[in-house]
Motif scaffolding. Structure first.
Motif, PDB file in Angstrom:
ATOM      1  N   ASN A 131       0.806  -1.222   0.000  1.00 12.95           N
ATOM      2  CA  ASN A 131       0.000   0.000   0.000  1.00 12.95           C
ATOM      3  C   ASN A 131       0.837   1.269   0.000  1.00 12.95           C
ATOM      4  O   ASN A 131       0.367   2.317  -0.431  1.00 12.95           O
ATOM      5  N   LYS A 132       2.050   1.188   0.518  1.00 20.26           N
ATOM      6  CA  LYS A 132       2.946   2.347   0.577  1.00 20.26           C
ATOM      7  C   LYS A 132       4.347   1.930   0.142  1.00 20.26           C
ATOM      8  O   LYS A 132       5.279   1.886   0.947  1.00 20.26           O
ATOM      9  N   PRO A 133       4.509   1.632  -1.153  1.00 21.92           N
ATOM     10  CA  PRO A 133       5.841   1.218  -1.609  1.00 21.92           C
ATOM     11  C   PRO A 133       6.827   2.380  -1.593  1.00 21.92           C
ATOM     12  O   PRO A 133       6.434   3.542  -1.707  1.00 21.92           O
ATOM     13  N   GLU A 134       8.085   2.052  -1.429  1.00 28.25           N
ATOM     14  CA  GLU A 134       9.175   3.009  -1.499  1.00 28.25           C
ATOM     15  C   GLU A 134      10.212   2.478  -2.473  1.00 28.25           C
ATOM     16  O   GLU A 134      10.423   1.273  -2.569  1.00 28.25           O
ATOM     17  N   LEU A 135      10.838   3.380  -3.183  1.00 28.49           N
ATOM     18  CA  LEU A 135      11.931   3.042  -4.090  1.00 28.49           C
ATOM     19  C   LEU A 135      13.160   3.765  -3.573  1.00 28.49           C
ATOM     20  O   LEU A 135      13.080   4.923  -3.154  1.00 28.49           O
ATOM     21  N   PHE A 136      14.310   3.107  -3.615  1.00 27.83           N
ATOM     22  CA  PHE A 136      15.493   3.754  -3.061  1.00 27.83           C
ATOM     23  C   PHE A 136      16.762   3.266  -3.739  1.00 27.83           C
ATOM     24  O   PHE A 136      16.801   2.218  -4.364  1.00 27.83           O
ATOM     25  N   VAL A 137      17.793   4.087  -3.603  1.00 29.64           N
ATOM     26  CA  VAL A 137      19.135   3.738  -4.058  1.00 29.64           C
ATOM     27  C   VAL A 137      19.921   3.351  -2.822  1.00 29.64           C
ATOM     28  O   VAL A 137      19.932   4.077  -1.826  1.00 29.64           O
ATOM     29  N   GLU A 138      20.545   2.208  -2.870  1.00 28.04           N
ATOM     30  CA  GLU A 138      21.366   1.756  -1.756  1.00 28.04           C
ATOM     31  C   GLU A 138      22.800   1.708  -2.247  1.00 28.04           C
ATOM     32  O   GLU A 138      23.179   0.823  -2.995  1.00 28.04           O
ATOM     33  N   THR A 139      23.582   2.701  -1.840  1.00 29.93           N
ATOM     34  CA  THR A 139      24.961   2.770  -2.316  1.00 29.93           C
ATOM     35  C   THR A 139      25.902   1.927  -1.459  1.00 29.93           C
ATOM     36  O   THR A 139      26.955   1.531  -1.922  1.00 29.93           O
ATOM     37  N   ALA A 140      25.525   1.679  -0.213  1.00 31.77           N
ATOM     38  CA  ALA A 140      26.342   0.826   0.666  1.00 31.77           C
ATOM     39  C   ALA A 140      25.393  -0.011   1.507  1.00 31.77           C
ATOM     40  O   ALA A 140      24.522   0.537   2.177  1.00 31.77           O
ATOM     41  N   PRO A 141      25.515  -1.323   1.493  1.00 30.81           N
ATOM     42  CA  PRO A 141      24.557  -2.172   2.201  1.00 30.81           C
ATOM     43  C   PRO A 141      24.507  -1.966   3.709  1.00 30.81           C
ATOM     44  O   PRO A 141      23.530  -2.307   4.331  1.00 30.81           O
ATOM     45  N   ASP A 142      25.542  -1.377   4.297  1.00 31.13           N
ATOM     46  CA  ASP A 142      25.566  -1.182   5.746  1.00 31.13           C
ATOM     47  C   ASP A 142      24.966   0.147   6.184  1.00 31.13           C
ATOM     48  O   ASP A 142      24.992   0.471   7.362  1.00 31.13           O
ATOM     49  N   THR A 143      24.461   0.933   5.236  1.00 29.68           N
ATOM     50  CA  THR A 143      23.910   2.243   5.581  1.00 29.68           C
ATOM     51  C   THR A 143      22.450   2.324   5.168  1.00 29.68           C
ATOM     52  O   THR A 143      21.933   1.482   4.462  1.00 29.68           O
ATOM     53  N   CYS A 144      21.813   3.385   5.606  1.00 24.76           N
ATOM     54  CA  CYS A 144      20.431   3.649   5.192  1.00 24.76           C
ATOM     55  C   CYS A 144      20.418   4.037   3.719  1.00 24.76           C
ATOM     56  O   CYS A 144      21.445   4.454   3.175  1.00 24.76           O
ATOM     57  N   PRO A 145      19.267   3.935   3.079  1.00 25.03           N
ATOM     58  CA  PRO A 145      19.199   4.358   1.672  1.00 25.03           C
ATOM     59  C   PRO A 145      19.641   5.808   1.518  1.00 25.03           C
ATOM     60  O   PRO A 145      19.299   6.664   2.326  1.00 25.03           O
ATOM     61  N   SER A 146      20.412   6.077   0.467  1.00 26.09           N
ATOM     62  CA  SER A 146      20.902   7.433   0.261  1.00 26.09           C
ATOM     63  C   SER A 146      19.910   8.295  -0.499  1.00 26.09           C
ATOM     64  O   SER A 146      19.906   9.511  -0.340  1.00 26.09           O
ATOM     65  N   ILE A 147      19.058   7.708  -1.309  1.00 28.17           N
ATOM     66  CA  ILE A 147      18.051   8.441  -2.057  1.00 28.17           C
ATOM     67  C   ILE A 147      16.757   7.648  -1.941  1.00 28.17           C
ATOM     68  O   ILE A 147      16.716   6.465  -2.276  1.00 28.17           O
ATOM     69  N   LEU A 148      15.684   8.293  -1.465  1.00 29.33           N
ATOM     70  CA  LEU A 148      14.432   7.593  -1.206  1.00 29.33           C
ATOM     71  C   LEU A 148      13.289   8.286  -1.927  1.00 29.33           C
ATOM     72  O   LEU A 148      13.180   9.507  -1.914  1.00 29.33           O
ATOM     73  N   PHE A 149      12.431   7.493  -2.577  1.00 30.83           N
ATOM     74  CA  PHE A 149      11.246   7.989  -3.290  1.00 30.83           C
ATOM     75  C   PHE A 149      10.007   7.431  -2.615  1.00 30.83           C
ATOM     76  O   PHE A 149       9.892   6.224  -2.431  1.00 30.83           O
ATOM     77  N   HIS A 150       9.067   8.325  -2.251  1.00 31.67           N
ATOM     78  CA  HIS A 150       7.799   7.939  -1.627  1.00 31.67           C
ATOM     79  C   HIS A 150       6.656   8.157  -2.598  1.00 31.67           C
ATOM     80  O   HIS A 150       6.647   9.130  -3.338  1.00 31.67           O
ATOM     81  N   ARG A 151       5.671   7.264  -2.550  1.00 34.83           N
ATOM     82  CA  ARG A 151       4.479   7.449  -3.375  1.00 34.83           C
ATOM     83  C   ARG A 151       3.463   8.240  -2.585  1.00 34.83           C
ATOM     84  O   ARG A 151       3.358   8.198  -1.425  1.00 34.83           O
TER      85      ARG A 151
END
Length: 129
Positions: A109-129
């Motif tokens: 119901n609330k998907p998010e798309l993101f770029v993960e540049t390093a697996p040990d960190t939070c997403p660096s770029i996040l897109f919300h619908r």
């Protein structure tokens, strides 16, 4: 989560926006794929190199295709992502020349798309619908 759950408008950082439309099943090269169309505005040419100041100038605006992908890590963990590929006849000088990838998170119901540049960190770029 299915490809059809991802249809809609997404807002990202620095005014970046993308719209995903109707994914349908195609059979490229003998495999099944969920493929749809995408439109972006104020898009960074390289998401991995996007700095804190946002895309240079106004960023890329154009259309292309997106593909829903289920992948598996070498450790056997499954993850989902979409591949964005921009149309080569888009009438702009600056556009991404290589496919770009966004990981899929959130819920159906609330998907998010993101770029993960390093697996040990939070997403660096996040897109919300």
């Amino acid at each position: 989560m299915r490809a059809s759950d991802l249809n809609g408008d997404y807002q990202g950082p620095h005014g970046m926006r993308l719209t995903l439309w109707h994914a349908s099943t195609q059979y490229p090269g003998g495999r099944t794929a969920q493929v749809g169309t995408v439109r972006v505005k104020s898009w960074s040419i390289s998401l991995e190199e996007l700095g804190g100041n946002g895309p240079a100038g106004k960023g890329f605006q154009g259309e292309g295709t997106w593909e829903f992908r289920k992948e598996e890590t070498t450790g056997g963990e499954e993850f989902r992502q979409i591949e964005l590929d921009f149309l080569r006849d888009t009438p702009v000088q600056r556009m991404p020349t290589d496919p770009q990838y966004l990981e899929i998170g959130g819920t159906r119901n609330k998907p998010e798309l993101f770029v993960e540049t390093a697996p040990d960190t939070c997403p660096s770029i996040l897109f919300h619908r």
